[in-house]
Enzyme design. Structure first.
Site, PDB file in Angstrom:
ATOM      1  N   HIS A 132     -45.924 -28.063 -70.454  1.00 32.16           N
ATOM      2  CA  HIS A 132     -45.346 -28.481 -69.178  1.00 32.16           C
ATOM      3  C   HIS A 132     -45.794 -29.876 -68.726  1.00 32.16           C
ATOM      4  CE1 HIS A 132     -43.460 -24.692 -68.963  1.00 32.16           C
ATOM      5  NE2 HIS A 132     -44.385 -23.985 -68.376  1.00 32.16           N
ATOM      6  N   HIS A 207     -39.717 -24.296 -62.267  1.00 33.78           N
ATOM      7  CA  HIS A 207     -40.468 -23.134 -62.755  1.00 33.78           C
ATOM      8  C   HIS A 207     -40.582 -22.038 -61.689  1.00 33.78           C
ATOM      9  CE1 HIS A 207     -43.402 -20.910 -65.099  1.00 33.78           C
ATOM     10  NE2 HIS A 207     -43.445 -21.849 -66.016  1.00 33.78           N
ATOM     11  N   GLU A 341     -36.309 -20.711 -66.882  1.00 37.35           N
ATOM     12  CA  GLU A 341     -36.581 -22.148 -66.964  1.00 37.35           C
ATOM     13  C   GLU A 341     -35.521 -22.779 -67.852  1.00 37.35           C
ATOM     14  OE1 GLU A 341     -40.862 -22.400 -68.206  1.00 37.35           O
ATOM     15  OE2 GLU A 341     -40.755 -20.305 -67.641  1.00 37.35           O
TER      16      GLU A 341
HETATM   17  C1  GLA Z   1     -44.152 -20.990 -69.190  1.00 39.33           C
HETATM   18  C2  GLA Z   1     -44.643 -20.576 -70.517  1.00 39.33           C
HETATM   19  C3  GLA Z   1     -45.561 -19.419 -70.392  1.00 39.33           C
HETATM   20  C4  GLA Z   1     -46.674 -19.714 -69.411  1.00 39.33           C
HETATM   21  C5  GLA Z   1     -46.068 -20.131 -68.096  1.00 39.33           C
HETATM   22  C6  GLA Z   1     -47.093 -20.602 -67.100  1.00 39.33           C
HETATM   23  O1  GLA Z   1     -43.159 -20.217 -68.756  1.00 39.33           O
HETATM   24  O2  GLA Z   1     -43.602 -20.288 -71.434  1.00 39.33           O
HETATM   25  O3  GLA Z   1     -46.090 -19.119 -71.660  1.00 39.33           O
HETATM   26  O4  GLA Z   1     -47.474 -20.747 -69.908  1.00 39.33           O
HETATM   27  O5  GLA Z   1     -45.187 -21.176 -68.266  1.00 39.33           O
HETATM   28  O6  GLA Z   1     -48.102 -19.683 -66.906  1.00 39.33           O
END
Ligand code: GLA
Length: 372
Positions: A132, A207, A341
Site C-alpha cells: 500500500h 480501502h 479495493e
Molecule cells: C489489504 C491486504 C491485506 C491486508 C490489508 C491491511 O487489503 O490485501 O492483506 O494487508 O490490506 O491490513
C-alpha cells in the site's frame, strides 16, 4: 425483496446504498470542522449531507472516508464503514480504514521494480515486501482540499496531493487528485486523476471496510457477496501473486452467483489458507454495469460497487483482532468488515502478464481511467 442500498463507484468507483421511504430534506449541506493538526497543517473533517439527510464524513488526513450512514429497510440509520472518532486513531496502527492508498495499492514483491532497465527500491513495510505505497504512503499524508460547488450540481469534495519525486522510492513528481461526490441517490463516487513528469507506476484505491449491519456490529460472514469475476490471481504465502490467473468455477472463489462470505471460507483450499480467508485480487469481467453486490439480510442494506479498474481485492478483515476501536467505542473484530479495493492487479510492475499500470507519458497529464 425490500432492501436499502449504497453504491460505490471508483474512478470511478461507486457505492450505491439505496434506501426506502426517505423523507427528503430540502438542502444539500457541507460542514467543516477541525480534526487536528499535523506538522502545522490543519486536518479537517468534512461532513456531506445529501437531501435524504444521510451523511458521509471525510478527512483530508489520507483523504479518508470516516463515516457513511445509510438507512436499513425500516429507515434506521447506521454508519456502515470503519472509522475513528479522533485523528489519533488514524495515527496509531490504523489498518487503512477508509483511506486512499497510493502510490501503489497492494503488494510489490521485495519492494523492487524496473523501468527501462533502472531498478527502483521502495520503502519496505510488509515482511520483505512493500504494501500500500509503503509506510509513508498516501494514506498517511495531509491532503489539500477544496469544494467545487457549481450552481445546480452536487458539490465535489476534491483532495490534491503533490507527491515528490522518489517519495517512498517511486520515480516522478506526481500530482494526485481524488474527488468524492455523495449524491442524493446515496451514491458515493470516487474519481482519481494523476499526472507525473517521469515514467512511473501507479495503483490507487480506497480501502474502506464495510459492515452493512453497522460498523462494529458483528462479523461479515453472513453478508451475501456477488463479484462479477470469472478468474482470480492466486498468491504465494506472502500474498504475492504467482502470475497466474485461475478460473473461479468449482472453487470457493466463485461469487458470480451470490454466496454468503462465510459459506466456503473455512474450506480446505490452499488459496484460502494462504490468504487467511479471502484476501485476493479478483479479475473483473468488466462487462456488466455493476461489478460487485453486497447484501445483508437482517438490515436489508445492499451495496453495489462499480469500477473501471480491471481488478478488485476482496479482503474480509482477516488481520483484524479487535484492538482497533472506532465510532461509539466499538471494537473492529476479526472478519468484522470487508473491503472491495478496486485496483490493478497486485505486483503488476513485476508481472509481465498482468495489465500494465505504468504511466509512460512524461509531462502529459494522465487520467486515471482504464489501463495504459
Ligand atoms: C489489504 C491486504 C491485506 C491486508 C490489508 C491491511 O487489503 O490485501 O492483506 O494487508 O490490506 O491490513
Amino acid at each position: 425483496m425490500k432492501h436499502s442500498g449504497l453504491l460505490l463507484i471508483v474512478t470511478f468507483i461507486a457505492l450505491l446504498f439505496s434506501a426506502c421511504n426517505i423523507e427528503k430534506e430540502s438542502d444539500y449541506k457541507m460542514i467543516k470542522e477541525n480534526f487536528g493538526e499535523i506538522d502545522g497543517k490543519e486536518v479537517v473533517l468534512i461532513t456531506l449531507k445529501n437531501t435524504n439527510g444521510n451523511t458521509v464524513k471525510i478527512t483530508n488526513y489520507g483523504a479518508t472516508v470516516v463515516w457513511i450512514e445509510v438507512p436499513d429497510r425500516l429507515g434506521n440509520i447506521e454508519n456502515v464503514t470503519f472509522g475513528y472518532e479522533t485523528l489519533d486513531g488514524y495515527l496509531n496502527g490504523d489498518p487503512y480504514f477508509g483511506s486512499i492508498v497510493g502510490r501503489y495499492a497492494n503488494r510489490i514483491a521485495k519492494g523492487k521494480f524496473e523501468i527501462d532497465g533502472v531498478e527502483y527500491n521502495l520503502a519496505i513495510n510488509n515482511g520483505v515486501n512493500t504494501l500500500h505505497g509503503g509506510p509513508g504512503g498516501w494514506h498517511s499524508v495531509v491532503w489539500d482540499y477544496e469544494v467545487i460547488d457549481k450552481k445546480g450540481d452536487i458539490p465535489v469534495l476534491k483532495f490534491t496531493y503533490n507527491s515528490p519525486d522518489m517519495e517512498e522510492g517511486y520515480p516522478g513528481n506526481m500530482i494526485a487528485e481524488v474527488e468524492y461526490i455523495w449524491n442524493d441517490k446515496n451514491e458515493l463516487h470516487i474519481n482519481y486523476n494523476c499526472s507525473t513528469d517521469k515514467k512511473t507506476v501507479l495503483n490507487i484505491t480506497n480501502h474502506a471496510y464495510f459492515n452493512l449491519k453497522g460498523a462494529g456490529n458483528g462479523d461479515i460472514l453472513d453478508h451475501e457477496m456477488q463479484i462479477m469475476a470469472s478468474k482470480f490471481t492466486p498468491v504465494d504465502q506472502d500474498l504475492i501473486p504467482t502470475g497466474d490467473n485461475i478460473v473461479v468455477e468449482g472453487t470457493p472463489f466463485d461469487f458470480r452467483e451470490p454466496h454468503k462470505v462465510g459459506e466456503r471460507i473455512e474450506e480446505e483450499y490452499e488459496q484460502l489458507i494462504l490468504g487467511k480467508g479471502y484476501d485476493h485480487n479478483f479479475v473483473l469481467d468488466n462487462d456488466k454495469e455493476v461489478d460487485a453486490i453486497v447484501y445483508e439480510e437482517t438490515s436489508g442494506r445492499l451495496m453495489e460497487m462499480m469500477t473501471d479498474q480491471p481488478g478488485v481485492q476482496f479482503y474480509c478483515g482477516n488481520f483484524l483482532d479487535g484492538t482497533q476501536t472506532g465510532h461509539g467505542s466499538r471494537a473492529y473484530n476479526y472478519r468484522g468488515g470487508l473491503c472491495l479495493e478496486t485496483q490493478h492487479y497486485p505486483d503488476s510492475p513485476n508481472q509481465a502478464n498482468f495489465p500494465s499500470w505504468s504511466l509512460a507519458n512524461p509531462l502529459s497529464p494522465v487520467r486515471f481511467i482504464g489501463s495504459l
